[in-house]
Design an enzyme around this catalytic site. Sequence first.
Site, PDB file in Angstrom:
ATOM      1  N   ALA A  61      -1.849  16.961  -8.460  1.00 25.59           N
ATOM      2  CA  ALA A  61      -1.311  17.786  -9.541  1.00 25.59           C
ATOM      3  C   ALA A  61      -2.188  18.998  -9.798  1.00 25.59           C
ATOM      4  CB  ALA A  61      -1.180  16.963 -10.814  1.00 25.59           C
ATOM      5  N   GLY A 103      -1.564  12.795  -6.881  1.00 27.33           N
ATOM      6  CA  GLY A 103      -0.171  12.950  -6.485  1.00 27.33           C
ATOM      7  C   GLY A 103      -0.007  13.181  -5.002  1.00 27.33           C
ATOM      8  N   GLU A 106      -0.076   9.747  -3.562  1.00 27.76           N
ATOM      9  CA  GLU A 106       1.172   9.090  -3.954  1.00 27.76           C
ATOM     10  C   GLU A 106       2.344   9.603  -3.112  1.00 27.76           C
ATOM     11  OE1 GLU A 106       0.719   7.986  -8.613  1.00 27.76           O
ATOM     12  OE2 GLU A 106       0.558  10.119  -8.139  1.00 27.76           O
ATOM     13  N   GLU A 126      -7.363  10.315 -10.940  1.00 28.17           N
ATOM     14  CA  GLU A 126      -6.823  10.665 -12.257  1.00 28.17           C
ATOM     15  C   GLU A 126      -7.614  10.069 -13.415  1.00 28.17           C
ATOM     16  OE1 GLU A 126      -3.160  10.501  -9.486  1.00 28.17           O
ATOM     17  OE2 GLU A 126      -5.049   9.434  -9.726  1.00 28.17           O
TER      18      GLU A 126
END
Length: 699
Positions: A61, A103, A106, A126
């Site tokens: 992100a 992300g 992911e 995170e």
Amino acid sequence: MTVKTEIRDGLHILAMNDGKLNCVTMPMRRSLVLALDAAAADPLCKAVILIGKGRAFSAGADLNEMNSEKALSSPRLHDTVLSIIEDMSVPVVAALHGSALGGGLELALACSYRVAKADTMLGLPEVALGLMPGAGGTQRLPRAIGVEAALNMALSGKLIPAAKAKEGLIDRIIDGDLLEGAVAFAREIASIRPIPRLNDVKIDRNMVSGFLQFSRGVAKMDPRRLPGLIPIIDAVEASITMAPADGGAFEFKSFKKLMNSDESQPFRYAFLAERATASISGVDPKTARPVLKVAIIGAGTMGSGIAIALAQAGIEVQILDLNPDALQRGLSHCRNTWDRSVSKGKLTQAKRDRFVASVEGVESYDQIADCDLVIEAVVEQMSVKKDVFSSLDAVMKKGAVLATNTSSLNVDEIAASTMRPEDVVGLHFFSPANIMQLLEIVRGKETADDVLATSLALAKRIGKVPVVAGVCDGFIGNRMIDSYLAQAMYLLEEGATPSQVDLALEKWGMAMGPFRMSDVVGNDVPWDGRKHRRAANPELKSPVIADEVCERGWFGQKTGLGWYKYVPGARKPAPNPELSAVMEAVSAKLSLHRRRISDEEIVHRCIFALVNEGAAILAEGYAQRGSDIDIAYLFGYGFPRFRGGPMFFADSFGLFRMIREMKKFAANPHGNPEFWTPHPLLQGLSDSENDISKHKVQS
């Protein structure tokens, strides 16, 4: 378009390329959806390869976007992009290099297969940002590598190279060209059915409940107070107890709640503030002078610590000390540090030998004349430093950067002892220099822009966090800490004890209370500073108790007595049995009736003192940003990250509310009431309802 498609014999190669780190921003998500839709609509498509151009597969992100409405705008990563990937009728291969973080990882976990270069760094960081994975990380990772390994990875936030990843995370390590290796792999697996999906994997529930409970207990005791720890554990548990769709929804709901929470904000603020410190108005990073060889003047603890930091970054180092015995002690300190690392398995013998070989001891200024940078690290006395810089000016080559490690002395006065003040800069390392991350870069009035650029580049190279300061007494960090320590000592004169003050501030979050810190540093160090300032300003007000302690030779750990008593072999300091009588005598001398002081008053007086002094530093232009002050305190002074830094804390507490309390402190005739007049900048920002942490000095 941030995703470009190349088709090779039925293979759709989707290359992410935003020119940076391929963060999964809204434009990237939209481009991915369009490219995936095109591949799905192609009847000749056999497989899809997802790869990142530039330095990384994807760094996850973009925190700047996360603070805007675009963060959760359509198409969203967790329920659109990743669902499209999993629903593809052909396999999707993620080809990883550089890093696949948050992300980005992911995104890779949603793909059918993952191939990677061996040195690709993988992780879910995170948690260190006050967040948790929000796009299936807590759901797919346990299915890939097991609950325990996945939970440890998510809770620690640590990165691991692909070559050392647990089985199930990476399907193949690619030795040669990544794209060609991914193409070959895609051709091998293109016809395999069913297409593997991590969400189809069943998790073994045996022994899991006990491990989850244990993890919760550890998380609740974590001193970092990371708000994502418990939510991560709950979400991993959901991956076991819920269907994949329900577990994913639970994870995203928890992520969204965390993202909007007050507890999360300081961590994200600190992350962005740290990255802003190297951006200095008018300074072009491309103008940095090359630094291949560095000389250090002084082989003491600081000098040898700096040498260790430089050598570990691959820089050739010469340590100059005119005292042969001191020089040998400094070189031995370097060797012993690396030997201990080898014995603990933290360093290979080969690296240790390389580091040792890169550090040379010399005993003459002529021997360092060809160095690109020299760092003076001698005793903190102006006359001595001027002599050193005069000698350096006579021998150093043209264009060499001359740096002083002074913690408080006037860099401009030091520079004036040379014929090249534009080449002089302050590089204030914090002890131990090879461990502490903060590097305070002091810009003199004549320091050239390319010298500042060189200093910033050096900081990055040796893994330090730079904060640029102007020339004033104590610069940013030590100027503020003087006000903090003064209030702590005024509190002693009014009725508190060292242990009460330390415990109150440590409970609030400071890594070490002011009196423990003073004993570690040495009480004689600030004493010398007070005497220096009093000579310049005889009217200067300071606590009496501090001088009383120093006049008795109670300098702290180095003498066995200070604010505490230090017994050899004891893990914790004991109360100084003689201090109580001294405190009572000082209070009587000042006509003070010793009173009971609350922990709240202790914390507020000490922390608000940092804020008021910080406002003065900002207003006077000695710091460029309020956030730079916060970074100095987070990385150099043990300020708790979960509070964001003194300026961020002031905004969170409320400037109006803080000023109101400061005015109450000003009513106390003791404790330097004049200091508690709110600085005009602080008052002005409060009146205009603006934040001091976001304040930036206009150039």
